[in-house]
Motif scaffolding. Sequence first.
Motif, PDB file in Angstrom:
ATOM      1  N   ARG A 242       0.610  -0.808   0.202  1.00 33.81           N
ATOM      2  CA  ARG A 242      -0.202  -0.064   0.067  1.00 33.81           C
ATOM      3  C   ARG A 242       0.504   0.883  -0.066  1.00 33.81           C
ATOM      4  NH1 ARG A 242      -5.448  -0.558   0.918  1.00 33.81           N
ATOM      5  NH2 ARG A 242      -5.957  -2.807   1.713  1.00 33.81           N
ATOM      6  N   ARG A 243       1.957   1.112   0.512  1.00 35.34           N
ATOM      7  CA  ARG A 243       2.782   2.619   1.033  1.00 35.34           C
ATOM      8  C   ARG A 243       3.821   2.568  -0.573  1.00 35.34           C
ATOM      9  NH1 ARG A 243       4.552   0.679   6.544  1.00 35.34           N
ATOM     10  NH2 ARG A 243       2.709   1.269   8.339  1.00 35.34           N
ATOM     11  N   ALA A 244       3.897   1.723  -1.183  1.00 39.48           N
ATOM     12  CA  ALA A 244       4.703   1.869  -1.550  1.00 39.48           C
ATOM     13  C   ALA A 244       3.973   1.785  -3.497  1.00 39.48           C
ATOM     14  CB  ALA A 244       5.604   0.934  -2.031  1.00 39.48           C
TER      15      ALA A 244
ATOM     16  N   TYR B  48      -0.762  -8.184  10.058  1.00 44.88           N
ATOM     17  CA  TYR B  48      -1.751  -7.039  11.031  1.00 44.88           C
ATOM     18  C   TYR B  48       0.062  -7.129  11.748  1.00 44.88           C
ATOM     19  CZ  TYR B  48      -4.720  -9.058   8.204  1.00 44.88           C
ATOM     20  OH  TYR B  48      -5.434  -8.847   6.890  1.00 44.88           O
ATOM     21  N   GLY B  49       0.463  -5.736  12.869  1.00 43.21           N
ATOM     22  CA  GLY B  49       0.123  -5.127  13.816  1.00 43.21           C
ATOM     23  C   GLY B  49       2.259  -4.913  13.121  1.00 43.21           C
TER      24      GLY B  49
ATOM     25  N   TRP C  79     -17.462   0.067   9.133  1.00 49.02           N
ATOM     26  CA  TRP C  79     -16.263  -0.268   7.553  1.00 49.02           C
ATOM     27  C   TRP C  79     -15.797   1.116   7.780  1.00 49.02           C
ATOM     28  CZ3 TRP C  79     -16.246   3.384   3.705  1.00 49.02           C
ATOM     29  CH2 TRP C  79     -15.630   1.670   2.384  1.00 49.02           C
ATOM     30  N   VAL C  80     -16.027   2.470   7.990  1.00 55.10           N
ATOM     31  CA  VAL C  80     -14.662   3.512   7.920  1.00 55.10           C
ATOM     32  C   VAL C  80     -13.670   2.922   8.531  1.00 55.10           C
ATOM     33  CG1 VAL C  80     -14.448   5.891   8.071  1.00 55.10           C
ATOM     34  CG2 VAL C  80     -16.894   5.562   7.447  1.00 55.10           C
ATOM     35  N   LEU C  81     -13.863   2.279  10.226  1.00 52.39           N
ATOM     36  CA  LEU C  81     -12.844   2.693  10.959  1.00 52.39           C
ATOM     37  C   LEU C  81     -11.661   1.371  10.269  1.00 52.39           C
ATOM     38  CD1 LEU C  81     -14.236   2.669  14.124  1.00 52.39           C
ATOM     39  CD2 LEU C  81     -12.666   3.744  13.675  1.00 52.39           C
ATOM     40  N   LEU C  82     -12.428   0.328   9.387  1.00 52.96           N
ATOM     41  CA  LEU C  82     -11.797  -0.553   9.276  1.00 52.96           C
ATOM     42  C   LEU C  82     -11.430  -0.240   8.058  1.00 52.96           C
ATOM     43  CD1 LEU C  82     -13.540  -3.821  10.083  1.00 52.96           C
ATOM     44  CD2 LEU C  82     -11.609  -3.283  11.465  1.00 52.96           C
ATOM     45  N   ALA C  83     -12.062  -0.185   7.440  1.00 51.99           N
ATOM     46  CA  ALA C  83     -11.122   0.533   5.756  1.00 51.99           C
ATOM     47  C   ALA C  83     -10.709   1.288   5.170  1.00 51.99           C
ATOM     48  CB  ALA C  83     -12.616   0.016   4.594  1.00 51.99           C
ATOM     49  N   ILE C  84     -10.928   2.978   6.239  1.00 50.54           N
ATOM     50  CA  ILE C  84      -9.845   4.052   5.545  1.00 50.54           C
ATOM     51  C   ILE C  84      -9.330   4.578   7.119  1.00 50.54           C
ATOM     52  CG2 ILE C  84     -10.525   6.340   5.022  1.00 50.54           C
ATOM     53  CD1 ILE C  84     -13.812   5.687   4.079  1.00 50.54           C
ATOM     54  N   VAL C  85     -10.268   4.520   7.933  1.00 48.93           N
ATOM     55  CA  VAL C  85      -8.598   4.811   9.058  1.00 48.93           C
ATOM     56  C   VAL C  85      -7.796   3.612   9.475  1.00 48.93           C
ATOM     57  CG1 VAL C  85      -8.290   5.542  11.243  1.00 48.93           C
ATOM     58  CG2 VAL C  85     -11.027   6.047  10.039  1.00 48.93           C
ATOM     59  N   ASN C  86      -8.306   2.385   9.510  1.00 49.26           N
ATOM     60  CA  ASN C  86      -7.290   1.517  10.165  1.00 49.26           C
ATOM     61  C   ASN C  86      -5.873   1.858   9.093  1.00 49.26           C
ATOM     62  OD1 ASN C  86      -6.984   0.030  11.629  1.00 49.26           O
ATOM     63  ND2 ASN C  86      -6.039  -1.422  10.524  1.00 49.26           N
ATOM     64  N   VAL C  87      -6.539   1.508   7.547  1.00 49.32           N
ATOM     65  CA  VAL C  87      -5.556   1.910   6.574  1.00 49.32           C
ATOM     66  C   VAL C  87      -4.676   3.029   6.579  1.00 49.32           C
ATOM     67  CG1 VAL C  87      -5.040   1.806   4.091  1.00 49.32           C
ATOM     68  CG2 VAL C  87      -6.539   0.366   5.274  1.00 49.32           C
ATOM     69  N   GLU C  88      -4.783   4.138   7.003  1.00 54.77           N
ATOM     70  CA  GLU C  88      -4.241   5.224   6.700  1.00 54.77           C
ATOM     71  C   GLU C  88      -3.454   5.515   7.977  1.00 54.77           C
ATOM     72  OE1 GLU C  88      -4.098   8.440   4.875  1.00 54.77           O
ATOM     73  OE2 GLU C  88      -5.194   7.477   3.648  1.00 54.77           O
ATOM     74  N   ALA C  89      -3.948   4.630   9.479  1.00 60.15           N
ATOM     75  CA  ALA C  89      -2.773   4.576  10.210  1.00 60.15           C
ATOM     76  C   ALA C  89      -1.911   3.539  10.423  1.00 60.15           C
ATOM     77  CB  ALA C  89      -3.410   4.552  11.441  1.00 60.15           C
TER      78      ALA C  89
END
Length: 349
Positions: free
Chosen positions: A117-119, A144-145, A287-297
Motif C-alpha cells: 500500500r505504501r509503495a 497485522y501488527g 467499515w470506515v474504521l476498518l477500511a479507511i482509518v486503519n489503512v491510513e493509520a
Amino acid sequence: MALLLAMAANIGVSTMVSSFRLTFTGFLDQRLASELYVSTESPEEARALEQFVAPLVTEVLPLLSVEAELAGLPAELYGARIGATYRDNWVFLDEAPEVWDQIANGSAVLVNEQLARRARIWVGDSLTIAPELSLPIVGVFGDYGNPIGQAIISEPLFAKLHPNVGATRFGLRTDTPVALRTALSDEFGMPAQSITDQSQIKAFSLAVFERTFTVTAALNVLTLSVAGFAIFMSLLTLAGMRLPQLAPAWALGLTRRRLGQLELIRAVVLAVLTAVLALPLGLVLAWVLLAIVNVEAFGWRLPMYVFPGDYAVLGLFALVAAILAAAWPARRLARTPPADLLKVFANER
C-alpha cells in the motif's frame, strides 16, 4: 439522540475490535505454525542443531532476515525455506497462480500489505530487492501488527544475496513437541530459555489483545450509562412540561397509572426504533474504521465481520437503559396529584 450515538459508537468500535480479534487469531495460526522455536548462539551451533533435529522433526524452518530499503522505504527482507508449512498455512490477500513454486525457484517475491500500500505496488508489479535484481510480486499477505514493510524470497536466493547472514533462530515442526523439547535440553544441551513453545507466544499475544478487548467492553458500558443518564434527565424535565398535554387525556377517563404506563411504553418503543436506526449507522462507522482509518493509520485493511448476537445483546442493554431511565419519570406521572392536573384547566372558559 444520545442513545443513537452511544449505540452506533458501540456497534462500530466493537465490530472493529471483534473483527481484529478474529483476524489476529487466524494470523497467529498462520505465522506461528511451528510447534517449537529455538535460538542458537553461533552459526556453528546452528548447523549442529539442524543435524541433531533432522531425524526428530518433520520440517526445520530457519528464520532469516536483514534490514533493507525496498521501494524507497525501510523494510525487512526474509528468506524462507519453502515447504508444506508455507504451502498449507499461508493465506494471501491477492496471489498469482502457483505462487509458492515461483518463490521456491527464486523467480518471484512476496510482500506484505503495508509495503504494497505504501509503495503502491501489487501482484504483477516488480520490486527491486538488490542492485540490478528486480522480481515480480506474486503474492500480498496480511501482516497485522507490523509497522514496516516485509518481503519474502526463497532461502537459496537469500543466501546468494546475503552470504554472510546465517540463521541462528529456527522454527521446528513436530508431532511430539514435549519429547523434542526434552531431547534438546538433555541430549543437545540447549538452555531452557532458548526454547519457546508456540502456545506460549500465542497465549502472550492473545493476552495483550484481550486487555484491549476488556477496555472496549468497559467503554461500551460507560457510553450506554451516559446515554441512559441523558435520557433520564430529559424525560424528568419533560415530565412536568407534558402535563398540559396529558391532562386532557386524564380528564377523558385515562387513569394516572395508565398515563404512566403509556409514557413508559413510549420510551421503550423509541428505544427499539433507536436501536434499529443505530445498527446500520454503527456498521457504516465500523467499515470506515476498518477500511479507511486503519489503512491510513497502520497501513493494513482489516476484513469486516458482523456479530448479530453481540448486536442483540447491545440492543437489550439499550432497552434496559431506556426502561430504567423512563421508570422514575413515568412513576412520578402516575402519582401526579389530581389537583396538579386540574390546574391545567384553571384558565379555560
